[in-house]
Scaffold this active site. Structure first.
Site, short mmCIF file in Angstrom:
data_model
loop_
_atom_site.label_atom_id
_atom_site.label_comp_id
_atom_site.label_asym_id
_atom_site.label_seq_id
_atom_site.Cartn_x
_atom_site.Cartn_y
_atom_site.Cartn_z
N SER A 119 0.86 -1.31 -0.09
CA SER A 119 -0.09 0.00 0.08
C SER A 119 0.92 1.24 0.01
O SER A 119 1.62 1.39 0.87
CB SER A 119 -0.98 -0.18 1.32
N LEU A 122 -2.30 2.30 -4.49
CA LEU A 122 -2.20 3.62 -4.40
C LEU A 122 -3.45 4.15 -3.51
O LEU A 122 -4.47 3.85 -3.88
CB LEU A 122 -2.17 4.51 -6.01
N ASN A 138 -10.09 5.49 1.15
CA ASN A 138 -10.55 5.88 2.52
C ASN A 138 -11.68 6.61 2.66
O ASN A 138 -11.58 7.54 3.42
CB ASN A 138 -9.23 6.16 3.10
N GLU A 187 -10.83 0.76 -3.57
CA GLU A 187 -11.34 0.39 -2.47
C GLU A 187 -11.93 1.69 -1.73
O GLU A 187 -11.45 2.83 -1.74
CB GLU A 187 -9.80 -0.08 -1.70
N LYS A 205 -10.10 -7.40 6.84
CA LYS A 205 -9.28 -7.16 7.89
C LYS A 205 -9.82 -7.67 9.46
O LYS A 205 -10.82 -7.17 9.55
CB LYS A 205 -9.32 -5.56 8.21
N GLY A 265 -4.64 -4.56 5.81
CA GLY A 265 -3.66 -4.40 6.92
C GLY A 265 -3.92 -3.38 7.65
O GLY A 265 -4.48 -2.33 7.09
O1 OSB Z 1 -7.20 1.55 4.36
O2 OSB Z 1 -6.22 -0.23 3.90
C1 OSB Z 1 -6.30 0.72 4.78
C2 OSB Z 1 -3.46 1.55 6.88
C3 OSB Z 1 -4.02 1.98 7.95
C4 OSB Z 1 -5.33 2.13 8.03
C5 OSB Z 1 -6.09 1.93 6.72
C6 OSB Z 1 -5.45 1.29 5.60
C7 OSB Z 1 -4.12 1.09 5.84
C8 OSB Z 1 -3.50 0.62 4.64
C9 OSB Z 1 -2.06 -0.16 4.85
O3 OSB Z 1 -3.69 0.62 3.51
C10 OSB Z 1 -2.06 -1.48 4.82
C11 OSB Z 1 -0.83 -2.31 5.32
O4 OSB Z 1 0.30 -2.34 4.67
O5 OSB Z 1 -0.82 -2.60 6.49
MG MG Z 2 -8.55 0.49 2.89
#
Ligand code: OSB
Ligand code: MG
Length: 369
Positions: A136, A163, A192, A215, A264, A292
């Site tokens: 990520s 990305l 997000n 996503e 998750k 993650g």
């Molecule tokens: O939206 O997937 C997400 C990290 C923290 C909070 C939300 C997210 C993320 C990541 C990183 O995208 C995923 C990772 O490498 O752990």
């Molecule tokens: Mg996410």
């Protein structure tokens, strides 16, 4: 199981590089590590709650309080009949707080599996001994900086690039990465929740780039909006923040709000509910992958085991330790041909390094059971 005590340990680890998303920038990872001590074994897990309630409503100080004052007393009331499988039912009266429930269930499951010599992978139903790794990639100050970061990850062997996007950082970075690295590379984006349905036409401009998925473009509670967006764009929609349970997954699938799910365990209350989501999605022909939350080796070990289940058919955000930390809390997870090995030892199958843990510990609370 007879629990003797539970430790809540606040730790803070510097990240190797700042991580910027549409909801904020992190330069370090602060989290709570839970250690459950029983007569036969000890179990470890890490919380996915963050210092501020930005990704979701939970946050670390609130989570510690909920764990201490509302969750642990309910587990204590179960007496020696407590097992990992009974944690969910015992905590069901408490609304919300999936990350806090998850960290307790996971630490108890680790202790239980260690006592019986079973690995997370065996327990959950893993069918692979290694899993493909994606990475990520945060929002950057410039396209040049982004291209350099992606080039570095591809050199390391990552099999898929995600990305982070937000309004003002979406079409151009995706175009630049596609142009530089070609059409073959597996590429996806994560917003997000940064957009609304009013941005549908704009998001459709990502269609020509042949992304694996987009996503969580919109708000967590906007399943209907995602279903409408899916009618307008051809990029498959994947939900993250919207899915907190197998029931959410069933609703989202039935509505047509997603065609992929990011699972998750922390967000859905633990590995047992994560497996139920895997099963619901599989029954509907919906592929899943393991997300993650910048986990240390403690959380990563269990995530990698989950990612070895049959319907985890896309590379996850299960990156190597070096993507996050100079010094991990366990022996580092290392990429081997773009894959991470699924631990085979009992429980999470990795050992916590006591000296490193001591160095990063900020405070500790011991709760007699
Ligand atoms: O939206 O997937 C997400 C990290 C923290 C909070 C939300 C997210 C993320 C990541 C990183 O995208 C995923 C990772 O490498 O752990
Ligand atoms: Mg996410």
């Amino acid at each position: 199981m007879k629990i003797e005590k539970i430790e809540l340990r606040r730790v803070c680890l510097p990240l190797v590089t700042p991580f910027r998303t549409s909801f904020g920038t992190s330069t370090e990872r602060e989290t709570t590590i839970v250690r459950v001590v029983t007569a036969d074994a000890e179990g470890w897990a890490e919380s996915a709650a963050e210092p501020e309630p930005l990704y979701g409503p939970e946050f670390l100080d609130g989570a510690d309080l909920v764990i201490r004052d509302h969750l642990i007393p309910r587990l204590r009331a179960e007496g020696e009949a407590l097992t990992a499988e009974r944690v969910g039912p015992a905590l069901a009266a408490v609304t919300g707080h999936p990350m806090s429930k998850a960290v307790l269930e996971t630490a108890i499951l680790d202790a239980q599996l260690k006592a019986s010599g079973v690995s997370f992978g065996q327990y959950l139903g893993a069918v692979r001994d290694r899993v493909p790794a994606g990475v990520s990639v945060g929002i950057m100050d410039s396209i040049d900086e982004l291209l350099a970061a992606v080039a570095g990850y591809l050199d390391e062997g990552y099999l898929r690039i995600k990305l982070k996007i937000e309004p003002g950082w979406d079409i151009e970075p995706v175009r630049a990465v596609r142009e530089r690295f070609g059409d073959e590379m597996l590429l996806q984006v994560d917003a997000n929740t940064a957009y609304t349905l009013a941005d549908a036409r704009h998001l459709a401009r990502l269609d020509p780039f042949d992304l694996l998925l987009m996503e969580q473009p919109m708000a967590a509670d906007d399943l209907l909006g995602h279903a409408r967006l899916a009618q307008v764009i051809s990029t498959p929609i994947c939900l993250d923040e919207s899915i907190e349970s197998a029931r959410d997954a069933a609703s989202a699938i039935a509505l047509g709000a997603c065609s992929v799910i990011n699972v998750k365990p922390a967000r859905v209350g633990g590995y047992l509910e994560a497996r139920r989501i895997h099963d619901v999605a599989a029954a509907h022909g919906i592929p899943v992958w393991c997300g993650g939350m910048l986990e240390t080796g403690i959380g990563r070990a269990a995530n990698v085991a989950l990612a070895a289940l049959p319907n985890f058919v896309m590379p996850g955000d299960t990156s190597a330790s070096s993507r996050y930390y100079e010094q991990d809390l366990t022996a580092p997870f290392v990429l081997d041909g773009g894959h991470l090995e699924v631990p085979t030892g009992p429980g999470i199958g990795v050992e916590v390094l006591p000296d490193v843990l001591a160095q990063v510990t900020v405070s500790m609370t011991e709760i007699a059971f």
